[in-house]
Scaffold this motif. Sequence first.
Motif, mmCIF file in Angstrom:
data_model
loop_
_atom_site.group_PDB
_atom_site.id
_atom_site.type_symbol
_atom_site.label_atom_id
_atom_site.label_comp_id
_atom_site.label_asym_id
_atom_site.label_seq_id
_atom_site.Cartn_x
_atom_site.Cartn_y
_atom_site.Cartn_z
ATOM 1 N N LEU A 174 11.492 -3.238 47.636
ATOM 2 C CA LEU A 174 11.903 -4.439 48.758
ATOM 3 C C LEU A 174 12.727 -5.492 48.221
ATOM 4 N N GLY A 175 13.127 -5.490 46.960
ATOM 5 C CA GLY A 175 14.147 -6.562 46.652
ATOM 6 C C GLY A 175 13.344 -7.829 46.210
ATOM 7 N N ILE A 176 11.790 -7.855 45.835
ATOM 8 C CA ILE A 176 10.999 -9.091 45.661
ATOM 9 C C ILE A 176 10.913 -8.856 44.141
ATOM 10 N N GLU A 177 10.598 -10.477 43.695
ATOM 11 C CA GLU A 177 10.177 -10.736 42.469
ATOM 12 C C GLU A 177 8.551 -11.203 42.526
ATOM 13 N N LEU A 178 7.998 -10.799 41.505
ATOM 14 C CA LEU A 178 6.600 -11.221 41.442
ATOM 15 C C LEU A 178 6.460 -12.070 40.382
ATOM 16 N N ALA A 179 5.943 -13.339 40.409
ATOM 17 C CA ALA A 179 5.420 -14.018 39.520
ATOM 18 C C ALA A 179 3.935 -14.368 39.193
ATOM 19 N N LEU A 180 3.582 -14.029 37.980
ATOM 20 C CA LEU A 180 1.976 -14.281 37.383
ATOM 21 C C LEU A 180 1.748 -15.545 36.962
ATOM 22 N N GLU A 181 0.886 -16.150 37.790
ATOM 23 C CA GLU A 181 0.696 -17.483 37.526
ATOM 24 C C GLU A 181 -0.427 -18.028 36.286
ATOM 25 N N MET A 182 0.131 -18.901 35.377
ATOM 26 C CA MET A 182 -0.494 -19.305 34.307
ATOM 27 C C MET A 182 -1.653 -20.185 34.760
ATOM 28 N N TYR A 183 -2.840 -19.756 34.187
ATOM 29 C CA TYR A 183 -3.976 -20.317 34.610
ATOM 30 C C TYR A 183 -5.241 -20.029 33.607
ATOM 31 N N GLU A 184 -5.985 -21.273 33.259
ATOM 32 C CA GLU A 184 -6.859 -20.812 32.086
ATOM 33 C C GLU A 184 -8.029 -19.896 32.054
ATOM 34 N N ASP A 185 -8.116 -19.494 31.001
ATOM 35 C CA ASP A 185 -9.080 -18.350 30.928
ATOM 36 C C ASP A 185 -8.961 -17.079 31.613
ATOM 37 N N THR A 186 -7.431 -16.798 31.841
ATOM 38 C CA THR A 186 -7.115 -15.463 32.624
ATOM 39 C C THR A 186 -6.313 -14.820 31.632
ATOM 40 N N TYR A 187 -5.877 -13.588 31.855
ATOM 41 C CA TYR A 187 -4.956 -13.050 31.165
ATOM 42 C C TYR A 187 -3.544 -13.650 31.218
ATOM 43 N N ILE A 188 -3.263 -14.650 31.929
ATOM 44 C CA ILE A 188 -1.819 -15.470 31.919
ATOM 45 C C ILE A 188 -2.470 -16.966 31.524
ATOM 46 N N GLY A 189 -3.167 -16.971 30.642
ATOM 47 C CA GLY A 189 -4.176 -18.022 30.504
ATOM 48 C C GLY A 189 -3.666 -18.791 29.282
ATOM 49 N N SER A 190 -2.493 -18.248 28.395
ATOM 50 C CA SER A 190 -1.578 -18.788 27.416
ATOM 51 C C SER A 190 -0.391 -18.357 27.642
ATOM 52 N N ALA A 191 0.700 -19.154 26.723
ATOM 53 C CA ALA A 191 1.979 -18.332 26.714
ATOM 54 C C ALA A 191 2.006 -17.126 25.835
ATOM 55 N N ASP A 192 1.304 -17.008 24.734
ATOM 56 C CA ASP A 192 1.177 -15.832 24.215
ATOM 57 C C ASP A 192 0.662 -14.671 24.862
ATOM 58 N N SER A 193 -0.396 -14.683 25.563
ATOM 59 C CA SER A 193 -0.900 -13.764 26.339
ATOM 60 C C SER A 193 -0.322 -13.432 27.578
ATOM 61 N N ALA A 194 0.429 -14.481 28.408
ATOM 62 C CA ALA A 194 1.173 -14.156 29.477
ATOM 63 C C ALA A 194 2.510 -13.230 29.040
ATOM 64 N N VAL A 195 3.131 -13.686 28.011
ATOM 65 C CA VAL A 195 4.090 -12.747 27.593
ATOM 66 C C VAL A 195 3.820 -11.345 27.208
ATOM 67 N N ARG A 196 2.709 -11.061 26.569
ATOM 68 C CA ARG A 196 2.088 -9.805 26.183
ATOM 69 C C ARG A 196 1.920 -9.165 27.483
ATOM 70 N N PHE A 197 1.413 -9.714 28.417
ATOM 71 C CA PHE A 197 0.983 -8.857 29.749
ATOM 72 C C PHE A 197 2.319 -8.658 30.676
ATOM 73 N N VAL A 198 3.186 -9.501 30.673
ATOM 74 C CA VAL A 198 4.386 -9.132 31.499
ATOM 75 C C VAL A 198 5.056 -8.130 30.749
ATOM 76 N N THR A 199 5.198 -8.481 29.295
ATOM 77 C CA THR A 199 5.834 -7.094 28.419
ATOM 78 C C THR A 199 5.052 -5.830 28.462
ATOM 79 N N ASP A 200 3.966 -5.715 28.910
ATOM 80 C CA ASP A 200 2.923 -4.484 29.122
ATOM 81 C C ASP A 200 3.303 -3.761 30.432
ATOM 82 N N VAL A 201 3.502 -4.773 31.395
ATOM 83 C CA VAL A 201 3.833 -4.228 32.639
ATOM 84 C C VAL A 201 5.337 -3.872 32.449
#
Length: 312
Positions: A174-201
């Motif tokens: 549909l031509g839409i971007e998704l942004a995963l919100e950085m938030y503590e104690d989640t898989y997007i809860g640190s810069a390293d974890s966030a980058v790893r997660f979106v890289t896995d996606v």
Amino acid sequence: MANATRKWNRDTWPIAAAMIQYPNILADGRSVQDQSVEEWALTLDDVVDAGFTELDPTDSWIRLADLSSARLESFVKLTRDLGLTMPGISTARRSVIDPVHGDEYLAYGHRVIETAAAIGAGSVSFGFFGPLTDAQKKALWFWTVDGVKNPDDAAIWQKGVSRIRELGRHAEELGIELALEMYEDTYIGSADSAVRFVTDVGLANVGINADLGNLIRLHRTVEHWQDMMAKVAPYAKYWHVKNYNRTEDETSGLIVTHPAPLEFGVINYRTAIRLALSHGFQSPFLCEHYGGDGLSVSATNRDYLRRILPRD
């Protein structure tokens, strides 16, 4: 993307108002979902009076994806009549890996993406943060109390990756971007974890909502904002911006934070935005602020962004 042609300048960049200061449940027990168009207009008049031309119908206020087609059409017409556009939709506390409601929230996520396409929004923000606990609800600042944590479980991580990839592919169609919100104690809860997660996606349209304020406000040791920004900037998409004062007493170990306007807090947004732009950032901003008149502070933050964004 580093040298991609920029779509917007400081005068045209979409900078939306968040609706986090407006609850979904009203004082009389009704839901915003059931309000009349005239009642919606009274709330949105605040946004217009604050000088905003863009709105994020944040789903802590209204769940557009759960409105009937006729009601959604009425809402969109209202925003247009008021001179508002909706560049993005942000979701909150509806994690697709929630142990109880995960399947429900995954289906809801697909509806949000379809709704974004229907209203002309090019961005959607999702997160893995759970509902506020009773203790967080009682606290003056909810982030000073530990909340729900994502499990340290490879299978749940992979489930999250798979589900976000599913949403990402739907959004891509549909031509839409998704942004995963950085938030503590989640898989997007640190810069390293966030980058790893979106890289896995592994999808170009799925990136990171670099909401560093969610981490800088914690009363605990966190990575320096500039180091975090350097890591996530290449993946930055729809961006929630807010700032905090932060004091760290090395002698006692005391850490204290407090919400602050963008230009006065510990994060230097001039530097952070230039870094993101150097990696081709071309997404809308969403102004948030907790405490006091959050909408008015957000308007001040919008004006600050327009001073520091590129002239052309």
